[in-house]
Motif scaffolding. Structure first.
Motif, PDB file in Angstrom:
ATOM      1  N   VAL A 169       0.848  -1.191   0.000  1.00  0.00           N
ATOM      2  CA  VAL A 169       0.000   0.000   0.000  1.00  0.00           C
ATOM      3  C   VAL A 169       0.881   1.237   0.000  1.00  0.00           C
ATOM      4  O   VAL A 169       1.655   1.465   0.939  1.00  0.00           O
ATOM      5  CB  VAL A 169      -0.935   0.029   1.221  1.00  0.00           C
ATOM      6  CG1 VAL A 169      -1.792   1.302   1.198  1.00  0.00           C
ATOM      7  CG2 VAL A 169      -1.828  -1.205   1.250  1.00  0.00           C
ATOM      8  N   GLU A 170       0.755   2.032  -1.046  1.00  0.00           N
ATOM      9  CA  GLU A 170       1.520   3.276  -1.154  1.00  0.00           C
ATOM     10  C   GLU A 170       0.760   4.427  -0.502  1.00  0.00           C
ATOM     11  O   GLU A 170      -0.470   4.443  -0.473  1.00  0.00           O
ATOM     12  CB  GLU A 170       1.785   3.639  -2.620  1.00  0.00           C
ATOM     13  CG  GLU A 170       2.524   2.609  -3.425  1.00  0.00           C
ATOM     14  CD  GLU A 170       1.602   1.687  -4.194  1.00  0.00           C
ATOM     15  OE1 GLU A 170       2.023   1.101  -5.203  1.00  0.00           O
ATOM     16  OE2 GLU A 170       0.427   1.560  -3.777  1.00  0.00           O
ATOM     17  N   SER A 171       1.516   5.388  -0.020  1.00  0.00           N
ATOM     18  CA  SER A 171       0.934   6.616   0.517  1.00  0.00           C
ATOM     19  C   SER A 171       1.942   7.744   0.368  1.00  0.00           C
ATOM     20  O   SER A 171       3.108   7.501   0.042  1.00  0.00           O
ATOM     21  CB  SER A 171       0.546   6.440   1.989  1.00  0.00           C
ATOM     22  OG  SER A 171       1.685   6.145   2.770  1.00  0.00           O
ATOM     23  N   GLY A 172       1.476   8.965   0.595  1.00  0.00           N
ATOM     24  CA  GLY A 172       2.378  10.113   0.577  1.00  0.00           C
ATOM     25  C   GLY A 172       2.308  10.961  -0.676  1.00  0.00           C
ATOM     26  O   GLY A 172       2.978  11.993  -0.762  1.00  0.00           O
ATOM     27  N   GLY A 214       0.572  13.466  -3.604  1.00  0.00           N
ATOM     28  CA  GLY A 214      -0.184  14.708  -3.461  1.00  0.00           C
ATOM     29  C   GLY A 214       0.211  15.721  -4.506  1.00  0.00           C
ATOM     30  O   GLY A 214       0.883  15.396  -5.490  1.00  0.00           O
ATOM     31  N   LEU A 228       7.263   9.326  -0.455  1.00  0.00           N
ATOM     32  CA  LEU A 228       6.308   8.242  -0.622  1.00  0.00           C
ATOM     33  C   LEU A 228       6.688   7.083   0.293  1.00  0.00           C
ATOM     34  O   LEU A 228       7.874   6.818   0.513  1.00  0.00           O
ATOM     35  CB  LEU A 228       6.286   7.758  -2.070  1.00  0.00           C
ATOM     36  CG  LEU A 228       6.003   8.814  -3.140  1.00  0.00           C
ATOM     37  CD1 LEU A 228       5.931   8.140  -4.515  1.00  0.00           C
ATOM     38  CD2 LEU A 228       4.743   9.584  -2.848  1.00  0.00           C
ATOM     39  N   SER A 229       5.683   6.411   0.791  1.00  0.00           N
ATOM     40  CA  SER A 229       5.886   5.219   1.606  1.00  0.00           C
ATOM     41  C   SER A 229       5.153   4.049   0.970  1.00  0.00           C
ATOM     42  O   SER A 229       4.104   4.227   0.341  1.00  0.00           O
ATOM     43  CB  SER A 229       5.354   5.435   3.026  1.00  0.00           C
ATOM     44  OG  SER A 229       6.031   6.480   3.669  1.00  0.00           O
ATOM     45  N   CYS A 230       5.710   2.880   1.157  1.00  0.00           N
ATOM     46  CA  CYS A 230       5.090   1.649   0.685  1.00  0.00           C
ATOM     47  C   CYS A 230       5.113   0.671   1.842  1.00  0.00           C
ATOM     48  O   CYS A 230       6.177   0.173   2.227  1.00  0.00           O
ATOM     49  CB  CYS A 230       5.861   1.098  -0.507  1.00  0.00           C
ATOM     50  SG  CYS A 230       5.315  -0.532  -1.060  1.00  0.00           S
ATOM     51  N   THR A 274       8.591  -1.322   5.480  1.00  0.00           N
ATOM     52  CA  THR A 274       8.216  -0.160   4.680  1.00  0.00           C
ATOM     53  C   THR A 274       9.381   0.241   3.780  1.00  0.00           C
ATOM     54  O   THR A 274      10.538   0.172   4.193  1.00  0.00           O
ATOM     55  CB  THR A 274       7.827   1.025   5.588  1.00  0.00           C
ATOM     56  OG1 THR A 274       6.745   0.621   6.442  1.00  0.00           O
ATOM     57  CG2 THR A 274       7.384   2.218   4.768  1.00  0.00           C
ATOM     58  N   TYR A 332      10.637   3.480   1.203  1.00  0.00           N
ATOM     59  CA  TYR A 332      10.394   4.905   1.012  1.00  0.00           C
ATOM     60  C   TYR A 332      10.980   5.380  -0.311  1.00  0.00           C
ATOM     61  O   TYR A 332      11.940   4.816  -0.825  1.00  0.00           O
ATOM     62  CB  TYR A 332      11.037   5.702   2.148  1.00  0.00           C
ATOM     63  CG  TYR A 332      10.585   5.286   3.524  1.00  0.00           C
ATOM     64  CD1 TYR A 332      11.352   4.409   4.289  1.00  0.00           C
ATOM     65  CD2 TYR A 332       9.381   5.748   4.062  1.00  0.00           C
ATOM     66  CE1 TYR A 332      10.941   4.011   5.549  1.00  0.00           C
ATOM     67  CE2 TYR A 332       8.966   5.359   5.325  1.00  0.00           C
ATOM     68  CZ  TYR A 332       9.757   4.488   6.061  1.00  0.00           C
ATOM     69  OH  TYR A 332       9.337   4.098   7.312  1.00  0.00           O
ATOM     70  N   TYR A 368       4.015   3.622  -8.239  1.00  0.00           N
ATOM     71  CA  TYR A 368       3.730   2.290  -7.738  1.00  0.00           C
ATOM     72  C   TYR A 368       4.966   1.693  -7.077  1.00  0.00           C
ATOM     73  O   TYR A 368       6.083   1.860  -7.586  1.00  0.00           O
ATOM     74  CB  TYR A 368       3.340   1.361  -8.887  1.00  0.00           C
ATOM     75  CG  TYR A 368       2.104   1.769  -9.652  1.00  0.00           C
ATOM     76  CD1 TYR A 368       2.199   2.620 -10.751  1.00  0.00           C
ATOM     77  CD2 TYR A 368       0.854   1.285  -9.289  1.00  0.00           C
ATOM     78  CE1 TYR A 368       1.077   2.994 -11.467  1.00  0.00           C
ATOM     79  CE2 TYR A 368      -0.281   1.650 -10.000  1.00  0.00           C
ATOM     80  CZ  TYR A 368      -0.163   2.501 -11.082  1.00  0.00           C
ATOM     81  OH  TYR A 368      -1.279   2.864 -11.782  1.00  0.00           O
ATOM     82  N   THR A 407      -0.088   5.678  -6.000  1.00  0.00           N
ATOM     83  CA  THR A 407      -0.420   6.951  -5.378  1.00  0.00           C
ATOM     84  C   THR A 407      -0.079   8.068  -6.360  1.00  0.00           C
ATOM     85  O   THR A 407       0.965   8.035  -7.008  1.00  0.00           O
ATOM     86  CB  THR A 407       0.331   7.125  -4.041  1.00  0.00           C
ATOM     87  OG1 THR A 407      -0.112   8.329  -3.396  1.00  0.00           O
ATOM     88  CG2 THR A 407       1.838   7.178  -4.216  1.00  0.00           C
TER      89      THR A 407
END
Length: 125
Positions: free
Chosen positions: A5-8, A10, A20-22, A78, A80, A95, A119
């Motif tokens: 799951v990616e996040s960060g 924008g 970005l984090s995964c 995680t 990054y 991705y 993301t």
């Protein structure tokens, strides 16, 4: 099975930074080399950065060298992607992916076994 799951992502201005984090679930990440890819509208998915299982070796696309840094924390399962000096051409869906092969550091999407959902990163000029 590994779920990623990616996040960060924008919206950021040109010259700005994002990290970005995964995050992984299902099992530990230290059995996998990891990679970041991106895909802009109407373009093929392209390699960004990769890191080996222990975080000792990395590989970057020429387009991001000196600006992006991949890292991993296996204890936190995680990975990054620190992105600095962002440009409008960095706009894409990013991705993360996991590669079971021993050598890793592949630039080719087909070498990766598991993928996150992506993301969005948008860099305004």
């Amino acid at each position: 099975q590994v779920q990623l799951v990616e996040s960060g992502g924008g919206l950021v201005q040109s010259g700005g930074s994002l990290r970005l984090s995964c995050a992984a679930s299902g099992r530990t990440l230290d059995s996998y080399a990891m990679g970041w890819f991106r895909q802009a509208p109407g373009k093929e998915r392209e390699f960004v950065s990769a890191i080996d299982r222990l975080g000792r070796s990395t590989k970057d696309a020429d387009s991001v060298k000196g600006r992006f840094t991949i890292s991993r924390d296996n204890a936190k399962i995680t990975v990054y992607l620190q992105m600095n000096s962002l440009k409008p051409e960095d706009t894409a869906v990013y991705y993360c992916a996991a590669d079971r092969r021993v050598l890793g550091l592949s630039r080719f999407p087909n070498d990766y076994d598991y993928w996150g959902q992506g993301t969005q990163v948008t860099v305004s000029s």
